[in-house]
Design an enzyme around this catalytic site. Structure first.
Site, PDB file in Angstrom:
ATOM      1  N   GLU A 197     -11.299   3.881   9.102  1.00  0.00           N
ATOM      2  CA  GLU A 197     -12.007   2.478   9.049  1.00  0.00           C
ATOM      3  C   GLU A 197     -11.003   1.284   9.445  1.00  0.00           C
ATOM      4  O   GLU A 197      -9.754   1.669  10.122  1.00  0.00           O
ATOM      5  CB  GLU A 197     -11.159   2.943   7.022  1.00  0.00           C
ATOM      6  CG  GLU A 197     -11.559   3.841   6.350  1.00  0.00           C
ATOM      7  CD  GLU A 197     -11.580   4.191   5.339  1.00  0.00           C
ATOM      8  OE1 GLU A 197     -11.209   3.174   4.635  1.00  0.00           O
ATOM      9  OE2 GLU A 197     -12.371   4.803   4.131  1.00  0.00           O
ATOM     10  N   ARG A 228     -12.077  13.806   6.237  1.00  0.00           N
ATOM     11  CA  ARG A 228     -12.547  14.403   5.013  1.00  0.00           C
ATOM     12  C   ARG A 228     -14.271  14.337   5.389  1.00  0.00           C
ATOM     13  O   ARG A 228     -14.249  12.669   5.966  1.00  0.00           O
ATOM     14  CB  ARG A 228     -12.591  14.791   3.923  1.00  0.00           C
ATOM     15  CG  ARG A 228     -11.487  13.169   3.157  1.00  0.00           C
ATOM     16  CD  ARG A 228     -11.856  13.380   1.503  1.00  0.00           C
ATOM     17  NE  ARG A 228     -10.927  12.123   1.017  1.00  0.00           N
ATOM     18  CZ  ARG A 228     -11.878  10.911   1.127  1.00  0.00           C
ATOM     19  NH1 ARG A 228     -12.998  10.923   1.053  1.00  0.00           N
ATOM     20  NH2 ARG A 228     -11.286  10.145   0.427  1.00  0.00           N
ATOM     21  N   LYS A 271       1.027  -1.204   0.370  1.00  0.00           N
ATOM     22  CA  LYS A 271      -0.070   0.049  -0.249  1.00  0.00           C
ATOM     23  C   LYS A 271       1.208   1.317  -0.158  1.00  0.00           C
ATOM     24  O   LYS A 271       1.807   1.440   0.634  1.00  0.00           O
ATOM     25  CB  LYS A 271      -1.027  -0.241   1.476  1.00  0.00           C
ATOM     26  CG  LYS A 271      -1.769  -1.582   1.158  1.00  0.00           C
ATOM     27  CD  LYS A 271      -2.304  -1.252   2.588  1.00  0.00           C
ATOM     28  CE  LYS A 271      -3.663   0.041   2.629  1.00  0.00           C
ATOM     29  NZ  LYS A 271      -4.305   0.022   3.998  1.00  0.00           N
ATOM     30  N   GLY A 292      -7.076   3.277  -3.735  1.00  0.00           N
ATOM     31  CA  GLY A 292      -7.059   2.591  -3.748  1.00  0.00           C
ATOM     32  C   GLY A 292      -5.935   2.339  -4.905  1.00  0.00           C
ATOM     33  O   GLY A 292      -5.208   1.411  -5.231  1.00  0.00           O
TER      34      GLY A 292
END
Length: 669
Positions: free
Chosen positions: A275, A297, A158, A165
């Site tokens: 998340e 955000r 990542k 993504g």
């Protein structure tokens, strides 16, 4: 409350923020690039300022021109939307220095959460569970490869910066690691200007569960419950819902508490999303979720939270930015179930490549219980420069079953011509039994991709409807001509083969996938009948100009039919299906099969073959970068490279032939 707000974004995002701002009596100022001069968000604003050419880096990502626009218009506050500069700490600081309120978190929080590796370290210290992995500064190939072996496969590479993504690759075994690392670095560098990566253990059957949080400047932090965003393709969310299906109350309490702890650990203010990745191999557990990242955000999927809490999150953002406080946690309640589907201009049959062009026809659901947030209108266009999302379709129901039914009906009502969309794909996804019972993880689409992207099956299902409509239209025209000529149009004088108690054999010819097909039907005074094999299915069609409804067997059908010179266009269940008359010109299939075309405008990153090379089916020939994503263009069959018409660094247009193949001869073999 400030009296004027500049929205440093475009499209659906700008329209959605402006809607709430206007309802609060705030003057709305839009900014626009040359590409967006006539866009709805510009025309609806109280004032609008041009900020540059179409390219985002010269307009929507240009901090100085946006600040100049704010000074020029006297804007007291800037809302960055969700995207572009919304997670840019330097932009937030620049707003503060200019004496303009930044509607978002403080720069320190953006920085702390902006790098995934640093964010995980902060969360670990705060007691928030994190996924096992490597977040070190040593970015050498050797060190990363060794850490990958230590973590074990499968794992994720990542990008430490950004999200959406981009710069992310799943690696299943050692041989895949180096190519995936190189691709992730290239993509991360292009998207974020930072090619650093981290490694993370891949959780099998993962569910993506995120918690909406809010902080104010008075030390308060609350949550607005969770959303499930597991339905993804290429790490991009497709359908989101709130609350998460099959979420036990004690797990909800634990994951929401962890999100609030994360917010407090960085002194968070305004809207944010924490998340988590959750183990979806069984029931959700208190010890079965881990922090992934924090988006500093508002999220694209925030409307589902608004629907289940009854709160306007943009209104709350503006109130907090103006010095207000958040509501007490115990005043926030869950009500029912909400779902959102993202309607994209893309082609599921080609790996979801964006589809750009003019929106010649656009009809979105208008039912009172469906919310549609869109940044485009009929006659507009989907540009190569920006995200290809056409609209967000959001519904609410008393429970998940009702929400699924309402969303299915809504996406099937979508009608678009001019670009391809994923509406039919969404409808097929919502109708999957596994989805309907909530058995969804992030691998759901990949697992069912063949069935979900099979538009050919949809064409087959719609073919008998097209045949019946074609005959109905033909008969209507014949009747019109007969009446105009004063002729008798009784069944006894008609020349279409009608006989009492008999069914004349009829058929309608179409070109489907380049192949002439006759769809066999019979007709009688009772209607039409579709013959397939030894079976015969009755078709009842009632048409009122363009609209039709009826049944094929026991299945109800409805939609719109448009006549063109080439044949019929059937707008049915979210698809635009073209049934071309056999008189239309058809390209030579063999020639077309040997041509590798650019599926969309983009930049050639690499050409891996040269004239005379022998290639095999599936071999990568060209790597194209389009909309900051890499696309590998492969050989459709075995053959020999006849010509190469592209080179690395070249900008190419949609449909441009990059490589041509010839049949491989025995000598060449």
């Amino acid at each position: 409350m400030f009296k004027s707000l500049l929205i440093a974004n475009r499209g659906e995002i700008a329209r959605r923020i402006a809607r709430t701002a206007r309802s609060m009596g705030v003057r709305v100022i839009a900014v626009y690039s040359d590409e967006d001069a006539d866009a709805p968000h510009v025309l609806e604003a109280d004032e609008a300022v041009r900020i540059g050419p179409a390219a985002p880096r010269e307009s929507y990502l240009n901090v100085e021109v946006i600040l100049d626009a704010a000074r020029q218009t006297g804007a007291e506050a800037i809302h960055p939307g969700y995207g572009f500069l919304s997670e840019n700490a330097e932009f937030a600081e620049a707003c503060q220095k200019a004496g303009i309120v930044f509607v978002g978190p403080p720069p320190s929080a953006i920085r702390a959460m902006g790098r995934k590796d640093e964010a995980k370290k902060i969360m670990d210290e705060a007691g928030v569970p994190i996924t096992p992995g490597y977040m070190g500064d040593d970015q050498s190939d050797d060190r990363l490869a060794k850490e990958a072996e230590s973590i074990g496969y499968p794992l994720l590479i990542k990008a430490v910066s950004g999200g959406g993504g981009k710069g992310m690759r799943r690696v299943n075994e050692t041989s895949e690691f180096q190519p995936a690392l190189e691709a992730a670095r290239r993509e991360a560098s292009s998207a974020f200007g930072d090619d650093r990566v981290l490694l993370e253990k891949f959780i099998e059957n993962p569910r993506h569960v995120e918690v909406q949080i809010f902080g104010d400047g008075q030390g308060n932090a609350i949550h607005l419950f969770e959303r499930d965003c597991s339905l993804q393709r290429r790490h991009q969310k497709v359908i989101e819902e709130a609350p998460a299906p099959a979420m036990p109350p004690h797990v909800r309490t634990a994951i929401c508490a962890a999100a609030v702890d994360a917010a407090k650990a960085v002194g968070y203010e305004n809207a944010g999303t924490v998340e988590f990745i959750a183990d979806g191999s069984g029931d959700l557990r208190e010890d079965g979720f881990w922090f992934m990242e924090m988006n500093t955000r508002l999220q694209v999927e925030h409307p589902v939270t608004e629907m289940v809490t009854g709160m306007d999150l943009v209104e709350l953002q503006l109130q907090v930015a103006a010095g207000g406080s958040v509501a007490p946690q115990d005043e926030i309640r869950l009500n029912g179930h909400a779902m959102e589907a993202r309607l994209y201009a893309e082609d599921p049959s080609t790996g979801f490549l964006p589809s750009t062009g003019d929106l010649d026809w656009l009809r979105l659901p208008e039912a009172g219980d469906v919310r549609v947030d869109s940044g485009v209108e009929e006659g507009g266009k989907v540009s190569i420069h920006y995200d290809p999302m056409i609209a967000k379709i959001i519904v609410h129901g008393p429970n998940r079953e009702a929400a699924v039914a309402r969303l299915t009906e809504a996406v099937e009502a979508v009608e678009v011509l001019g670009v391809k969309t994923n509406a039919g794909f969404l409808a097929r996804t919502l109708r999957r039994p596994e989805f309907m019972r909530g058995a969804v993880d992030t691998g759901f689409i990949a697992q069912h991709i063949d069935a979900l992207s099979d538009t050919a099956r949809q064409v087959e299902a719609a073919a008998p409807i097209a045949a019946a409509l074609s005959l109905d239209i033909r008969e209507e025209k014949a009747l019109g001509r007969a009446v105009a000529a004063g002729e008798d149009n009784s069944p006894w004088s008609r020349m279409d083969g009608f006989r009492v108690n008999l069914r004349p054999r009829l058929g309608v010819s179409f070109l489907i996938d380049g192949e002439r097909r006759e769809i066999p039907v019979t007709a009688s005074e009772d209607g039409y009948f579709w013959r397939h094999g030894e079976d015969e299915t009755p078709i009842w069609i009632d048409r009122d100009e363009e609209w039709f409804e009826g049944q094929v067997g026991d299945e109800p059908v409805q939609g719109r039919v448009l006549e063109t010179e080439e044949g019929l266009i059937l707008l049915y269940r979210g698809e635009s299906l073209r049934f071309v008359s056999p008189r239309a010109k058809v390209e030579d299939a063999a020639e077309a099969e040997g041509q590798i075309e650019a599926p969309m405008p983009g930049k050639v990153l690499e050409v891996r073959v040269k004239e005379g090379d022998s290639v095999t089916k599936g071999q990568t020939l060209v790597i194209l970068e389009a909309m900051k994503m890499e696309q590998s263009l492969t050989a459709p069959r075995d053959g020999v490279v006849e010509s190469v018409s592209a080179e690395a660094g070249e900008q190419v247009s949609e449909g441009q032939i990059l490589v041509a193949l010839a049949e491989e001869t025995e000598e060449a073999a």
